[in-house]
Design a protein around this motif. Structure first.
Motif, PDB file in Angstrom:
ATOM      1  N   ALA A  23      66.015 -70.895   0.230  1.00 49.07           N
ATOM      2  CA  ALA A  23      66.940 -70.737   1.354  1.00 49.07           C
ATOM      3  C   ALA A  23      66.849 -69.331   1.943  1.00 49.07           C
ATOM      4  O   ALA A  23      66.532 -68.363   1.240  1.00 49.07           O
ATOM      5  CB  ALA A  23      68.375 -71.005   0.903  1.00 49.07           C
ATOM      6  N   TYR A  24      67.142 -69.223   3.239  1.00 48.78           N
ATOM      7  CA  TYR A  24      67.245 -67.909   3.883  1.00 48.78           C
ATOM      8  C   TYR A  24      68.589 -67.292   3.471  1.00 48.78           C
ATOM      9  O   TYR A  24      69.509 -67.168   4.287  1.00 48.78           O
ATOM     10  CB  TYR A  24      67.206 -68.057   5.403  1.00 48.78           C
ATOM     11  CG  TYR A  24      65.827 -68.238   6.000  1.00 48.78           C
ATOM     12  CD1 TYR A  24      64.780 -67.370   5.694  1.00 48.78           C
ATOM     13  CD2 TYR A  24      65.581 -69.270   6.913  1.00 48.78           C
ATOM     14  CE1 TYR A  24      63.525 -67.527   6.271  1.00 48.78           C
ATOM     15  CE2 TYR A  24      64.332 -69.431   7.504  1.00 48.78           C
ATOM     16  CZ  TYR A  24      63.309 -68.560   7.169  1.00 48.78           C
ATOM     17  OH  TYR A  24      62.063 -68.712   7.742  1.00 48.78           O
ATOM     18  N   GLY A  40      61.516 -68.321   3.475  1.00 50.16           N
ATOM     19  CA  GLY A  40      62.475 -69.413   3.633  1.00 50.16           C
ATOM     20  C   GLY A  40      61.918 -70.733   3.119  1.00 50.16           C
ATOM     21  O   GLY A  40      60.853 -70.758   2.476  1.00 50.16           O
ATOM     22  N   PRO A  41      62.610 -71.837   3.394  1.00 52.47           N
ATOM     23  CA  PRO A  41      62.179 -73.151   2.899  1.00 52.47           C
ATOM     24  C   PRO A  41      60.720 -73.433   3.254  1.00 52.47           C
ATOM     25  O   PRO A  41      60.318 -73.287   4.410  1.00 52.47           O
ATOM     26  CB  PRO A  41      63.132 -74.121   3.604  1.00 52.47           C
ATOM     27  CG  PRO A  41      64.364 -73.304   3.856  1.00 52.47           C
ATOM     28  CD  PRO A  41      63.872 -71.928   4.165  1.00 52.47           C
ATOM     29  N   SER A  42      59.936 -73.873   2.291  1.00 52.61           N
ATOM     30  CA  SER A  42      58.481 -73.974   2.462  1.00 52.61           C
ATOM     31  C   SER A  42      58.071 -74.945   3.561  1.00 52.61           C
ATOM     32  O   SER A  42      56.989 -74.792   4.140  1.00 52.61           O
ATOM     33  CB  SER A  42      57.825 -74.385   1.144  1.00 52.61           C
ATOM     34  OG  SER A  42      58.325 -75.639   0.707  1.00 52.61           O
ATOM     35  N   ASN A  47      68.411 -75.824  10.692  1.00 56.56           N
ATOM     36  CA  ASN A  47      67.882 -74.934   9.659  1.00 56.56           C
ATOM     37  C   ASN A  47      67.412 -75.712   8.441  1.00 56.56           C
ATOM     38  O   ASN A  47      67.414 -75.201   7.330  1.00 56.56           O
ATOM     39  CB  ASN A  47      68.933 -73.890   9.251  1.00 56.56           C
ATOM     40  CG  ASN A  47      70.131 -74.510   8.545  1.00 56.56           C
ATOM     41  OD1 ASN A  47      70.337 -75.727   8.602  1.00 56.56           O
ATOM     42  ND2 ASN A  47      70.918 -73.687   7.873  1.00 56.56           N
ATOM     43  N   GLN A  48      67.034 -76.972   8.672  1.00 60.00           N
ATOM     44  CA  GLN A  48      66.567 -77.790   7.561  1.00 60.00           C
ATOM     45  C   GLN A  48      65.414 -78.667   8.010  1.00 60.00           C
ATOM     46  O   GLN A  48      65.324 -79.045   9.179  1.00 60.00           O
ATOM     47  CB  GLN A  48      67.708 -78.650   7.028  1.00 60.00           C
ATOM     48  CG  GLN A  48      68.338 -79.553   8.073  1.00 60.00           C
ATOM     49  CD  GLN A  48      69.478 -80.366   7.512  1.00 60.00           C
ATOM     50  OE1 GLN A  48      69.440 -80.800   6.369  1.00 60.00           O
ATOM     51  NE2 GLN A  48      70.504 -80.582   8.316  1.00 60.00           N
ATOM     52  N   PRO A  49      64.506 -78.994   7.099  1.00 62.79           N
ATOM     53  CA  PRO A  49      63.397 -79.885   7.437  1.00 62.79           C
ATOM     54  C   PRO A  49      63.922 -81.265   7.824  1.00 62.79           C
ATOM     55  O   PRO A  49      65.001 -81.672   7.402  1.00 62.79           O
ATOM     56  CB  PRO A  49      62.584 -79.941   6.137  1.00 62.79           C
ATOM     57  CG  PRO A  49      62.995 -78.733   5.355  1.00 62.79           C
ATOM     58  CD  PRO A  49      64.424 -78.489   5.707  1.00 62.79           C
TER      59      PRO A  49
END
Length: 331
Positions: A216-217, A184-186, A124-126
């Motif tokens: 953040a979601y 959510g995160p761009s 859930n993160q880049p």
């Protein structure tokens, strides 16, 4: 606990002979086989099942890597993976990473060290390239829900862009023209796709998009973002939230200001969490097939085990669930 060496000593044979006998890889004279059987019974010997599986090159377990388990979406997905895996004789070892990169890397080491036969992986993160490189060094990995750029493994995603298009089009059909997107995160795959679907619908209706907001979601981000929008004085008539958790925060901020959903501001979310229909008003949202995501991910992993070639990319459809959080804008 008795060992194979204890059995071998009691039967007056080598440990290798006992091992090959137990694995049906050696035929012995009846008298020798009888001594081994008697020693096993007397010593109450139980073979180490894990060691046996590992000696054959498999653990009969798969790993499921999830950002968190408290989130109902991930919980439903995990339950579906576990249920489907059991049908095929596999146990599931689950890791909840809490969004920590080092725990994601650790799960890949378990695959390298043969503690699991394969991984179904969610992040859930880049990624800065670290995770992609680690995944590409392994075999038997399937990505679901979120992409990791540069990773060459089977992937199972939902139609994020189409879902966002459906959500925004629903608001446009209700008469809204000032629709804000809080996503959510761009630089996260799902958030980028949902923003693209939102922009697709606005472009089709020839409506100029206002600035989007990304974070953040989470409920906290939805609350913070909507407060800032309301403080700006540019109050929209509708909001498309990139997740149901963001939508909860948006709804809270709206109520704080003495406004109402949908009378003053309409709202659409994304996910269809179990609580979405319990909110007041019930939340119109895009339903993701969480359980089917898990099952499809497992099927792709089983295909890898059987040396079949699963689809490089599988997309699952989404649907718009209409409840009470959308109304025509006030004149």
């Amino acid at each position: 606990m008795s060992t194979i060496q204890d059995v071998a000593a009691a039967a007056k044979v080598s440990a290798t002979t006992v091992s090959r006998y137990l694995n049906n890889r050696l035929e012995l004279p009846a008298e020798t086989a009888g001594r081994i059987d008697a020693a096993i019974a007397e010593l109450d010997y139980r073979p180490n099942a894990l060691a046996k599986r590992l000696s054959l090159g498999r653990s009969e377990a798969i790993g499921l890597v999830t950002p968190e388990i408290a989130n109902p979406f991930f919980a439903e997905l995990a339950a579906a993976v576990e249920d489907e895996a059991e049908k095929h004789g596999y146990a599931v070892l689950m890791t909840s990473t809490g969004g920590r990169r080092e725990r994601e890397i650790a799960s890949l080491r378990r695959l390298r060290d043969r503690h699991v036969d394969g991984l179904i992986m969610m992040t859930n993160q880049p990624d800065d390239g670290t995770l992609a490189a680690a995944v590409n060094r392994q075999g038997h990995v399937v990505l679901i829900d979120e992409d990791i750029p540069g990773v060459n493994v089977p992937k199972v995603f939902v139609e994020n862009r189409q879902g966002a298009y459906l959500a925004t089009s629903h608001l446009l059909k209700a008469g809204h023209r000032h629709i804000v997107h809080i996503g959510g995160p761009s630089d996260l795959f799902s958030a980028m796709e949902r923003r693209a679907g939102y922009l697709d619908a606005l472009a089709e209706a020839e409506v100029a998009p206002p600035p989007t907001r990304h974070g953040a979601y989470s409920r906290d981000f939805g609350l913070e973002a909507m407060r800032a929008i309301l403080d700006s004085g540019q109050v929209p008539t509708a909001v498309f939230a990139g997740s149901d958790f963001i939508a909860i925060g948006v709804m809270q901020a709206i109520k704080e200001r003495g406004l109402r959903v949908p009378e003053d501001i309409s709202l659409v979310g994304f996910d269809d969490m179990p609580f979405a229909d319990l909110l007041a008003p019930g939340l119109t949202t895009v339903r993701q097939p969480a359980a089917e995501l898990g099952r499809a991910g497992l099927r792709a992993l089983l295909d890898l085990f059987e040396k079949k070639t699963p689809a490089a990319l599988t997309r699952l459809p989404v649907t718009l669930v209409e409840r009470q959080s959308v109304a025509a804008p006030r004149r």
